[in-house]
Design a protein around this motif. Structure first.
Motif, short mmCIF file in Angstrom:
data_model
loop_
_atom_site.label_atom_id
_atom_site.label_comp_id
_atom_site.label_asym_id
_atom_site.label_seq_id
_atom_site.Cartn_x
_atom_site.Cartn_y
_atom_site.Cartn_z
N GLU A 266 -4.88 6.40 1.62
CA GLU A 266 -4.14 5.95 0.40
C GLU A 266 -5.69 6.49 -0.23
N THR B 206 1.58 9.44 -2.28
CA THR B 206 2.47 7.73 -1.22
C THR B 206 1.84 6.56 -2.02
N GLY B 207 2.42 5.21 -1.66
CA GLY B 207 1.94 4.07 -1.85
C GLY B 207 2.28 3.60 -3.81
N GLY C 156 1.78 0.43 2.87
CA GLY C 156 3.10 0.57 3.16
C GLY C 156 3.21 0.93 4.76
N ARG C 157 3.79 2.50 4.87
CA ARG C 157 4.22 2.58 5.99
C ARG C 157 2.66 3.86 6.69
N GLN C 158 2.15 4.06 5.50
CA GLN C 158 0.75 4.72 6.02
C GLN C 158 -0.39 3.98 7.03
MG LIG Z 1 2.94 4.34 1.70
#
Ligand SMILES: [Mg+2]
Ligand SMILES: Nc1ncnc2c1ncn2[C@@H]1O[C@H](COP(=O)(O)OP(=O)(O)OP(=O)(O)O)[C@@H](O)[C@H]1O
Length: 113
Positions: A44, A86-87, A37-39
């Motif tokens: 993660e 996140t994730g 994703g955006r990270q």
């Molecule tokens: Mg993400």
């Protein structure tokens, strides 16, 4: 008819399936996929097994539903997949033109469920 595609964390799959069964969604396709994703896969590392480079193992669900099942299906996926981290994943909803049950040659709404 809609095609719901959901990318979720592998460790949430059983919970998502349980929630889907509760709302009467019993047909689904499951794929093991890689993604980020955006990270960009960086933050993660706590649970998600890193597979290759910055790509993480994810589960991709495909669920074809009649229109009245779209919201219950989305809510079930969110309920089963959400940890707040996140994730957690993403849900995409696409228009679906046609569905054919090969055995009976039923089409459309009849063939979906
Ligand atoms: Mg993400
Ligand atoms: N826009 C997108 N297009 C294609 N795949 C995506 C997209 N956004 C997310 N994904 C897929 O969903 C997975 C999970 O995404 P993720 O939950 O990390 O989204 P995010 O936008 O980074 O949100 P968060 O900030 O909550 O992590 C990704 O690993 C990727 O496989």
């Amino acid at each position: 008819m809609k095609l719901i595609i959901a990318i979720i964390q592998p460790h949430q799959l059983e919970e998502v399936k349980d929630e889907l069964y509760k709302v009467g969604v019993n047909l689904l396709t499951v794929n093991e996929v890689l993604g980020h994703g955006r990270q960009k896969g960086v933050t993660e590392v706590y649970r998600g097994a890193k597979e290759t480079g910055n790509l993480l193992r994810k589960i991709r669900l495909e669920i074809a539903v009649n229109d009245n099942f779209v919201e219950p299906t989305i809510k079930a996926i969110v309920k089963g997949a959400k940890t707040g981290e996140t994730g957690d994943g993403k849900i995409f909803v696409l228009d679906l033109q046609e569905c054919v049950r090969i055995r009976t040659e039923e089409r459309g709404s009849l063939a979906i469920g």
